[in-house]
Write a protein that holds these residues in place. Structure first.
Motif, PDB file in Angstrom:
ATOM      1  N   LYS A 138       0.199  -1.709   0.111  1.00 26.23           N
ATOM      2  CA  LYS A 138      -0.336   0.197  -0.113  1.00 26.23           C
ATOM      3  C   LYS A 138       0.920   1.078  -0.123  1.00 26.23           C
ATOM      4  CE  LYS A 138      -2.874   0.670   3.740  1.00 26.23           C
ATOM      5  NZ  LYS A 138      -3.051   0.249   4.440  1.00 26.23           N
ATOM      6  N   ASP A 142       0.993   5.440  -1.913  1.00 27.51           N
ATOM      7  CA  ASP A 142       1.168   6.116  -1.028  1.00 27.51           C
ATOM      8  C   ASP A 142       2.112   7.746  -2.090  1.00 27.51           C
ATOM      9  OD1 ASP A 142      -1.302   6.532   0.032  1.00 27.51           O
ATOM     10  OD2 ASP A 142       0.193   5.099   1.603  1.00 27.51           O
ATOM     11  N   LYS A 159      -1.962   0.346  -6.579  1.00 27.31           N
ATOM     12  CA  LYS A 159      -1.897  -0.609  -5.783  1.00 27.31           C
ATOM     13  C   LYS A 159      -2.247  -2.325  -6.621  1.00 27.31           C
ATOM     14  CE  LYS A 159      -3.119  -4.029  -2.770  1.00 27.31           C
ATOM     15  NZ  LYS A 159      -2.389  -4.598  -2.111  1.00 27.31           N
ATOM     16  N   ASP A 172      -1.135 -10.682  -1.465  1.00 31.42           N
ATOM     17  CA  ASP A 172      -2.318 -10.428  -0.426  1.00 31.42           C
ATOM     18  C   ASP A 172      -3.725 -11.436  -0.904  1.00 31.42           C
ATOM     19  OD1 ASP A 172      -3.240 -10.177  -3.146  1.00 31.42           O
ATOM     20  OD2 ASP A 172      -3.387  -7.727  -2.326  1.00 31.42           O
ATOM     21  N   ASP A 180      -7.433  -2.825   1.278  1.00 26.56           N
ATOM     22  CA  ASP A 180      -6.311  -2.088   0.653  1.00 26.56           C
ATOM     23  C   ASP A 180      -6.521  -0.715  -0.405  1.00 26.56           C
ATOM     24  OD1 ASP A 180      -4.780  -2.527   2.945  1.00 26.56           O
ATOM     25  OD2 ASP A 180      -3.078  -4.193   1.514  1.00 26.56           O
ATOM     26  N   SER A 181      -6.995  -1.454  -1.343  1.00 31.08           N
ATOM     27  CA  SER A 181      -7.998  -0.435  -2.547  1.00 31.08           C
ATOM     28  C   SER A 181      -8.582   1.018  -2.510  1.00 31.08           C
ATOM     29  CB  SER A 181      -7.951  -1.391  -4.074  1.00 31.08           C
ATOM     30  OG  SER A 181      -6.995  -2.260  -4.294  1.00 31.08           O
ATOM     31  N   GLU A 183      -9.413   1.803   1.066  1.00 32.72           N
ATOM     32  CA  GLU A 183      -8.607   2.562   1.415  1.00 32.72           C
ATOM     33  C   GLU A 183      -7.452   3.881   0.714  1.00 32.72           C
ATOM     34  OE1 GLU A 183      -4.647   3.161   4.400  1.00 32.72           O
ATOM     35  OE2 GLU A 183      -6.147   1.403   4.817  1.00 32.72           O
ATOM     36  N   LEU A 184      -7.110   2.729  -0.528  1.00 35.10           N
ATOM     37  CA  LEU A 184      -6.175   4.624  -1.110  1.00 35.10           C
ATOM     38  C   LEU A 184      -7.222   5.345  -1.892  1.00 35.10           C
ATOM     39  CD1 LEU A 184      -3.624   1.429  -2.143  1.00 35.10           C
ATOM     40  CD2 LEU A 184      -3.107   3.624  -0.833  1.00 35.10           C
TER      41      LEU A 184
END
Length: 439
Positions: A138, A142, A159, A172, A180-181, A183-184
């Motif tokens: 992740k 960023d 990601k 993953d 994660d995706s 969140e990004l």
């Protein structure tokens, strides 16, 4: 309101040069007027000189050519440090070089240092927008978005998702990849000029459960981008046919999970059949042609004639590090040769369109980037026809726009990029780049 003006030769487009002989708009003596990061006007100097305000800074670049910023539609920033790594083909190359290199992005310092260098390298080559693969980590996304935001670039990235057929240290899960995706997306999509791309690496490295998670994310976020690989090599295509025996083709795997749609971009698309191309055209999914990578890895030759016959959306891409250059000019060079090997003549004018306005339209960003039209974001490149002695000698003899552009495509590289502008601000000038310590 801050105004800056740039007087130079200008090239922009109103359409595909393959469809209209008047699609390329060229001004021997032109001007781009920039106000607050956007193009206020662009055209012939004689027509627009009166719009240049008295206190505006006027940059005299009449011996140079301004074109819209280049758009690279398929590139891997973590592979910057492994560009030009030898291997007998795609799959061994992934195992030997790619996966070990991407493991290093567990370290945030590596991710940030590489991202900064990567962005500088893009700008040194006149690329102002790219569709970028990060790693499974992740923090790699960023880092890339942070480096892009620092330069105020229009960048698209995501990601990578992989939950099988890869080393455990890069794996993953369907749930962690989804989380994660999501969140990004929440953190970066539409933050300033940043845009998010859902990024399953390629079908073989995602289970059906992970592809279902991708489908759910894509449905929940209809305006994000999707990027992956498709039909790059015969060996890969055969592998997919065994993993997804119930699907008609490689492209059909993505179609089944709702991943063919506008803003979906698939790298390579060499080994497609007519039904695959029909579905891509129907769904407005995009084929990113990566000629330097396809030649380097021996993957095959993209079929321009079949792509044109199907009206499939096509763009150009470097695919670093399988690709061998960050330069979109060098990418045009190899694209022309690949086309010729298939009996297709790809003109320089159309290659410049594919790398600018054509790419923007294919990505559903037409009118925003890839153009010098009023109200567009002021991303543009200043090309120097005298960058090298050979280029200068050849361009001095150019008798047409096509001849001039063809010389840039065949003989140009980062040395031909005099300056790069993003949102009206100069973000690169040849010879001023700082050296960075390798991490």
């Amino acid at each position: 309101m801050t105004q800056s003006s740039y007087r130079a030769k200008l090239l922009t487009f109103t359409g595909d040069p393959a469809q209209s002989p008047d699609a390329a708009v060229f001004h021997e003596d032109g001007v781009v007027i920039v106000e607050d990061g956007h193009v206020a006007a662009a055209g012939a100097w004689t027509a627009l000189a009166g719009l240049v305000s008295g206190d505006a800074s006027v940059h005299d670049l009449r011996d140079k050519l301004i074109v819209p910023g280049f758009i690279d539609t398929h590139i891997h920033y973590p592979q910057t440090d492994m560009i030009a790594s030898p291997a007998p083909g795609l799959l061994p190359w992934l195992e030997t070089w790619t996966f070990p290199t991407e493991r290093r992005f567990e370290d945030e310092a590596v991710a940030h240092d590489t991202a900064r260098f990567f962005v500088e390298e893009l700008l040194a080559n006149g690329t102002t927008t790219a569709l970028v693969y990060c790693t499974v980590h992740k923090q790699s996304a960023d880092a890339l978005f942070s480096a892009s935001e620092a330069k105020n670039l229009r960048m698209i990235a995501g990601k990578v998702l992989m939950d099988r057929h890869c080393p455990a240290f890069l794996r993953d899960t369907p749930q962690s990849g989804y989380d994660d995706s999501a969140e990004l997306i929440g953190r970066w999509h539409k933050r300033g000029r940043q845009l998010y791309a859902l990024t399953p690496r390629f079908a073989p490295t995602s289970t059906e459960a992970q592809l279902e998670a991708c489908a759910a994310l894509a449905k929940a976020h209809p305006d994000i981008f999707i990027q992956s690989h498709a039909a790059e090599s015969r060996e890969e295509v055969n592998w997919v046919s065994t993993l997804f025996a119930h699907r008609r083709s490689y492209i059909d795997v993505y179609d089944h999970y709702g991943l063919l749609r506008p803003r979906a971009v698939y790298g390579h698309c060499i080994w497609l059949d007519d039904e695959d191309r029909r579905r891509m055209t129907q769904t407005r999914a995009v084929a990113a042609h990566c000629p330097t990578s396809n030649l380097f890895l021996g993957s095959g030759l993209f079929d321009f004639d079949r792509a044109s016959e199907s009206a499939m959306l096509v763009t150009l891409a470097t695919d670093v590090g399988g690709g061998t250059s960050f330069s979109m000019l060098q990418t045009m060079n190899e694209a022309h040769k690949v086309a010729r090997m298939g009996g297709h003549h790809l003109s320089a004018t159309r290659m410049f369109w594919l790398a600018t306005a054509g790419a923007a339209e294919a990505l559903d960003l037409g009118g925003m980037i890839g153009t010098l039209a009023p109200q567009s974001e002021a991303d543009f490149v200043v090309l120097d026809p005298q960058a090298t002695p050979l280029l200068a000698r050849r361009t001095a003899r150019a008798q047409s726009l096509e001849e001039l552009l063809f010389a840039f495509a065949m003989l140009g590289d980062d040395r031909a990029v005099y300056a790069t502008y993003a949102a009206g601000k100069r973000v690169h000038r040849r010879g001023e780049r700082t050296k960075r310590r390798n991490v």
